[in-house]
Write a protein that holds these residues in place. Sequence first.
Motif, PDB file in Angstrom:
ATOM      1  N   UNK A 259      -9.256   0.998  -2.911  1.00 25.74           N
ATOM      2  CA  UNK A 259      -8.278  -0.094  -2.866  1.00 25.74           C
ATOM      3  C   UNK A 259      -8.603  -1.214  -3.843  1.00 25.74           C
ATOM      4  N   UNK A 260      -9.818  -1.219  -4.360  1.00 24.89           N
ATOM      5  CA  UNK A 260     -10.278  -2.323  -5.212  1.00 24.89           C
ATOM      6  C   UNK A 260     -10.045  -2.072  -6.697  1.00 24.89           C
ATOM      7  N   UNK A 261      -9.490  -0.906  -7.033  1.00 26.40           N
ATOM      8  CA  UNK A 261      -9.208  -0.610  -8.434  1.00 26.40           C
ATOM      9  C   UNK A 261      -8.178  -1.583  -8.982  1.00 26.40           C
ATOM     10  N   UNK A 262      -8.192  -1.778 -10.299  1.00 19.10           N
ATOM     11  CA  UNK A 262      -7.240  -2.695 -10.923  1.00 19.10           C
ATOM     12  C   UNK A 262      -5.802  -2.266 -10.626  1.00 19.10           C
ATOM     13  N   UNK A 263      -5.559  -0.961 -10.692  1.00 24.68           N
ATOM     14  CA  UNK A 263      -4.270  -0.395 -10.275  1.00 24.68           C
ATOM     15  C   UNK A 263      -4.559   0.701  -9.260  1.00 24.68           C
ATOM     16  N   UNK A 264      -4.704   0.337  -7.974  1.00 29.24           N
ATOM     17  CA  UNK A 264      -5.092   1.342  -6.969  1.00 29.24           C
ATOM     18  C   UNK A 264      -4.040   2.436  -6.809  1.00 29.24           C
ATOM     19  N   UNK A 265      -4.519   3.661  -6.607  1.00 31.11           N
ATOM     20  CA  UNK A 265      -3.609   4.794  -6.403  1.00 31.11           C
ATOM     21  C   UNK A 265      -2.818   4.626  -5.111  1.00 31.11           C
ATOM     22  N   UNK A 266      -3.367   3.876  -4.161  1.00 34.49           N
ATOM     23  CA  UNK A 266      -2.688   3.580  -2.900  1.00 34.49           C
ATOM     24  C   UNK A 266      -2.397   2.083  -2.864  1.00 34.49           C
ATOM     25  N   UNK A 267      -1.133   1.723  -3.010  1.00 34.13           N
ATOM     26  CA  UNK A 267      -0.746   0.316  -3.065  1.00 34.13           C
ATOM     27  C   UNK A 267      -0.337  -0.161  -1.673  1.00 34.13           C
ATOM     28  N   UNK A 268      -1.159  -1.009  -1.082  1.00 31.87           N
ATOM     29  CA  UNK A 268      -0.860  -1.503   0.266  1.00 31.87           C
ATOM     30  C   UNK A 268       0.213  -2.585   0.257  1.00 31.87           C
ATOM     31  N   UNK A 269       0.573  -3.062  -0.914  1.00 31.90           N
ATOM     32  CA  UNK A 269       1.612  -4.089  -1.015  1.00 31.90           C
ATOM     33  C   UNK A 269       2.948  -3.520  -1.514  1.00 31.90           C
ATOM     34  N   UNK A 270       3.085  -2.211  -1.452  1.00 37.30           N
ATOM     35  CA  UNK A 270       4.308  -1.535  -1.878  1.00 37.30           C
ATOM     36  C   UNK A 270       5.437  -1.838  -0.896  1.00 37.30           C
ATOM     37  N   UNK A 271       6.421  -2.595  -1.330  1.00 38.45           N
ATOM     38  CA  UNK A 271       7.517  -2.980  -0.432  1.00 38.45           C
ATOM     39  C   UNK A 271       8.467  -1.815  -0.143  1.00 38.45           C
ATOM     40  N   UNK A 272       8.439  -0.805  -0.998  1.00 35.99           N
ATOM     41  CA  UNK A 272       9.312   0.352  -0.780  1.00 35.99           C
ATOM     42  C   UNK A 272       8.761   1.286   0.298  1.00 35.99           C
ATOM     43  N   UNK A 273       7.471   1.209   0.551  1.00 40.99           N
ATOM     44  CA  UNK A 273       6.855   2.109   1.536  1.00 40.99           C
ATOM     45  C   UNK A 273       5.766   1.324   2.267  1.00 40.99           C
ATOM     46  N   UNK A 274       6.199   0.382   3.059  1.00 40.40           N
ATOM     47  CA  UNK A 274       5.246  -0.476   3.765  1.00 40.40           C
ATOM     48  C   UNK A 274       4.478   0.313   4.820  1.00 40.40           C
ATOM     49  N   UNK A 275       3.222  -0.051   4.994  1.00 41.68           N
ATOM     50  CA  UNK A 275       2.426   0.495   6.090  1.00 41.68           C
ATOM     51  C   UNK A 275       2.478  -0.520   7.217  1.00 41.68           C
ATOM     52  N   UNK A 276       3.033  -0.105   8.341  1.00 40.62           N
ATOM     53  CA  UNK A 276       3.224  -1.011   9.475  1.00 40.62           C
ATOM     54  C   UNK A 276       2.039  -0.927  10.429  1.00 40.62           C
ATOM     55  N   UNK A 277       1.760  -2.046  11.081  1.00 38.11           N
ATOM     56  CA  UNK A 277       0.637  -2.112  12.001  1.00 38.11           C
ATOM     57  C   UNK A 277       0.905  -3.173  13.064  1.00 38.11           C
ATOM     58  N   UNK A 278       0.168  -3.066  14.152  1.00 39.69           N
ATOM     59  CA  UNK A 278       0.252  -4.080  15.204  1.00 39.69           C
ATOM     60  C   UNK A 278      -0.300  -5.412  14.709  1.00 39.69           C
TER      61      UNK A 278
END
Length: 388
Positions: A259-278
């Motif tokens: 997640x710490x890469x300059x351009x991470x392969x997994x974008x946690x801030x991707x608004x098109x595919x949000x990861x939802x959590x409690x």
Amino acid sequence: MGRKEMIAMLLAGGEGKRLGVLTKDLAKPAVPFGGKYRIIDFTLSNCMHSGIDTVGVLTQYQPLVLNTHLGIGSPWGMDRRDGGMAVLPPYVKQKGGMWYKGTANAIYQNMGFIDRFDPEYVLVISGDHIYKMDYDLMLREHKRTGADVTIAGIEVGWKEASRFGVMHVSGDGKITSFEEKPKVPTSNLASMGIYIFSWTVLQQYLIRDEANRLSGNDFGKDIIPAMLQDNMHLHSYQFQGYWKDVGTIESLWEANMDLLAEKPALDLNDRQWRIYSVNPNRPGHVAGPEADIVSSLVTEGCVVEGRVERSVLFHGVQCGANTRIDDSVIMPNVRIGRGVRIYRAIVGEGAIIGDGVTIGSPDVQTITVIGSDECVTASHSLQEVEQP
């Protein structure tokens, strides 16, 4: 209750022995990840984005935290009458009931739940992988090919291949052989543990497998080989995105570091595919080289007085003055004293690290693990701390 084209059965009962002290009192899918989430959030968010509104979550080992996290499924749109989320523990209280004997037996014990929705297809997924995937695209492929089962596959490094079921496929994607966790892999196309079955076919194999006393009641070891032996149509759906099985300390640490890469392969801030959590906190952001936080993901609610480099800090972390944290994952509500040194470590939720403690070493490649709620004082030697 209306018929569902496809429902999902999410296997979330794993003990997670390879995660050591992190899962001593916690189901593997409930392990925190990425500053804000628990591992299971990724699979449930995938279901939501894929239009799957009916999910059976099969729990077993240490389910309390996981069940509390799941609730009625509202963050993932599963709080509904027609379908929704159902937590399905094994029927141990019934006469003759037993723990789930394997992944296939877990689905077998819940055939009645599946039949309530009379689905044409059943998606079998796991709660301990980090990835974003549209299961609807896989379903379309399954229908296009007319397969009896479609297995999602991804190419992994040859050194890792023995951790997975590996398969050989023909040019048109048909699976010609499958071997579960071979000592010497002959393919690096790994099963992701994501299956779409035509329900009428799966029913037959579950019943037959349960009647076989010699079976391990497992999809990779028993159901898939039996279908191959019967010349059923098994198709491979090759996945191209980021995917990580975080079932080991090394892979869990690596996935957080990714997640710490300059351009991470997994974008946690991707608004098109949000990861939802409690967790109501916003996703953490990777800080640049300002102040004393360098290339790290720090979630709101952290108090950091020391220096942090290439690390992931969850909400509620408190870090004292003159402390240094490098290449580490610090889980929620950890309290770190003054003058502490932490290198290449995973520190479990709620742990307390006393003043002057050194954990790990900048010269050692192994990852040091501190268990949840553990208290480490300066009297601990490095050898007393778990290093898988």
